[in-house]
Design an enzyme around this catalytic site. Structure first.
Site, mmCIF file in Angstrom:
data_model
loop_
_atom_site.group_PDB
_atom_site.id
_atom_site.type_symbol
_atom_site.label_atom_id
_atom_site.label_comp_id
_atom_site.label_asym_id
_atom_site.label_seq_id
_atom_site.Cartn_x
_atom_site.Cartn_y
_atom_site.Cartn_z
ATOM 1 N N MET A 166 0.830 -1.182 0.000
ATOM 2 C CA MET A 166 0.000 0.000 0.000
ATOM 3 C C MET A 166 0.870 1.239 0.000
ATOM 4 S SD MET A 166 0.053 1.073 3.585
ATOM 5 C CE MET A 166 -1.371 2.071 3.479
ATOM 6 N N ASP B 184 -0.232 -7.525 -4.060
ATOM 7 C CA ASP B 184 0.439 -6.230 -4.171
ATOM 8 C C ASP B 184 1.821 -6.298 -3.526
ATOM 9 O OD1 ASP B 184 -0.912 -6.526 -1.657
ATOM 10 O OD2 ASP B 184 -0.496 -4.426 -1.214
ATOM 11 N N GLU B 185 2.674 -5.370 -3.938
ATOM 12 C CA GLU B 185 3.981 -5.170 -3.308
ATOM 13 C C GLU B 185 4.706 -6.501 -3.043
ATOM 14 O OE1 GLU B 185 2.889 -2.685 0.043
ATOM 15 O OE2 GLU B 185 3.048 -0.892 -1.183
ATOM 16 N N VAL B 186 4.903 -7.262 -4.100
ATOM 17 C CA VAL B 186 5.578 -8.558 -3.976
ATOM 18 C C VAL B 186 7.092 -8.294 -3.983
ATOM 19 C CG1 VAL B 186 5.720 -10.919 -4.850
ATOM 20 C CG2 VAL B 186 3.643 -9.572 -5.231
#
Length: 461
Positions: free
Chosen positions: A1, A163-165
């Site tokens: 996020m 998300d945000e891997v």
């Protein structure tokens, strides 16, 4: 996020000709920090409905009652199956759409921190990303999905995170394959997401997976189209900044449309996006974000792409190991303002009056939380005490000249503790007070002690 980029002045009553068609308006509940008791959720769901919400995006993380081999993932305060079923009944009464969110790739700290699953990390030192090469990784994800779907029957969507891997492609197996030219980071991402989404569709044909869109943004149009993800998932496009660039966003949406995606979602923020340790919510900042999303929706090419809805995110932690952001009751006035803005396409005096009536407020400050009037909505006493303590405690410590201040702050903190205990579990109460109160209170206590010693020495002389 994403976190925000700072506050700025704005006009709260920007007019639009008519409210655009936004689809479902979902309130995101982030349970990976300060999860409310079920009793509190029962109180605030009707308020959400009154303010204009159509459903809940429920991010369980460790609050889901996992069983069997997954039982270790469960928080000591995790909701019971009967708790969740009761919420589903309430949601049905309110005509709410419930969309569960389970992370399946990145932000897997709550799973991979455990010794039993640590071997499934992409990089051994970091528990945030799942290794996409191991068969056991996929079995783990399938088990999590199966257990969530077993309780959430008759749902239309499930959000699979993604998300945000971080550190994707940096594990030993990934590096070897990349060096051999057999894959790349983007292919690793799309392959795993396809496998997860395909499993959901194969086992629950009426359920469509949703994913956060950030990992898609830098994949070329050709490669993304080649992946055929458009046939499996619906992207949820998230931007939380007050100065969201409308033209840039429209170009991004056009890119997704050109790749074959016909259904999309938006994600805004009503709290939890302006600082990892933020305590008080700037309503004006989040109102600006929603007004920009309205501008995006108003100019969306409806003939080629359909907007399913918008999720108003309320992050409680930036990740599993991060500190707490604003508590949910502290962000409810912002949520109320944002929901009314989305409902009517504007935030004017009419919408402000509605928000004040709904929250039991005589006044509503858009620029910063009011310390005079917190309202009478469920949890308003937490907002009242948090605002008072955060606003004045540090000032009192800095300007301390009389030890009577300590007794006053002890009383104020006791009231906050009592208010929070009605909504939160003891560990949440202790964590918030430890982070945001005890450091200043300890300084105050030391000052009082020093003053007492000084006074005692004067008396002796």
């Amino acid at each position: 996020m994403a976190d925000g980029q700072g506050d700025k002045p704005m006009e709260a009553d920007v007019k639009m000709h008519k409210p655009p068609q936004l689809g479902l308006k979902l309130v995101h509940l982030d349970l990976k920090g300060a999860p409310p008791k079920i009793s509190y959720l029962r109180e605030i769901f009707p308020l959400f409905a009154d303010l204009g919400a159509d459903g809940i995006l429920l991010e369980y993380e460790d609050m889901f009652p996992y069983e069997g081999k997954l039982q270790v993932l469960k928080s000591p305060n995790a909701y019971s199956p009967s708790d969740i079923k009761d919420l589903m009944v309430l949601a049905k009464t309110l005509k709410f759409e419930i969309i569960p969110l389970v992370q399946t790739f990145g932000h897997m700290e709550f799973v991979l921190k455990h010794e039993a699953f640590a071997h499934l990390r992409e990089v051994k030192a970091f528990p945030n990303t799942l290794n996409p090469h191991k068969e056991e990784s996929m079995e783990l994800v399938k088990s999590m999905i199966d257990q969530i779907m077993a309780i959430h029957n008759n749902i239309k969507w499930i959000h699979i995170g993604s998300d945000e891997v971080y550190y994707l492609g940096e594990g030993e197996e990934s590096k070897q394959l990349i060096e051999q030219g057999q894959t790349n980071k983007n292919s690793l991402f799309t392959s795993h997401v396809k496998a997860v989404a395909s499993y959901i569709i194969a086992t629950h044909s009426n359920v469509k997976p949703i994913i956060w869109d950030d990992m898609l943004r830098n994949i070329s149009a050709d490669k993304l189209k080649e992946s055929m993800l458009d046939q499996l998932v619906e992207p949820m496009i998230w931007v939380y900044n007050a100065d969201l660039d409308v033209n840039k966003m429209l170009l991004q949406i056009q890119k997704y449309q050109g790749m074959g995606f016909s259904q999309i979602w938006f994600a805004s923020a009503f709290k939890g996006a302006t600082g990892a340790a933020q305590c008080l919510t700037s309503i004006s900042y989040h109102l600006a974000n929603h007004l920009q999303w309205l501008n995006v929706a108003e100019t969306l090419p409806r003939n080629s792409i359909h907007l399913q809805g918008i999720a108003l995110t309320g992050w409680q932690r930036y990740d599993h190991f991060s500190v707490l952001c604003e508590l949910l009751p502290v962000g409810i006035p912002s949520l109320a303002v944002c929901l009314q803005t989305l409902r009517h396409g504007v935030f004017s005096l009419k919408e402000e009056e509605y928000v004040k009536r709904s929250l039991g407020c005589k006044s509503l400050r858009i620029d910063f939380p009011s310390i005079e009037d917190a309202g009478s909505f469920p949890g308003s006493e937490v907002l009242d005490h948090v605002t008072h303590i955060i606003t004045y405690l540090q000032q009192s410590v800095d300007k301390l000249h009389e030890n009577i201040v300590y007794a006053l702050w002890e009383a104020a903190i006791s009231k906050l503790r009592t208010a929070m205990e009605r909504i939160y579990y003891p560990d949440t109460v202790e964590e918030w007070i430890e982070e945001h109160v005890n450091p200043a209170l300890t300084r105050l206590q030391c000052l009082v002690h020093d003053m007492d010693e000084a006074l005692a020495s004067i008396d002796i002389k």
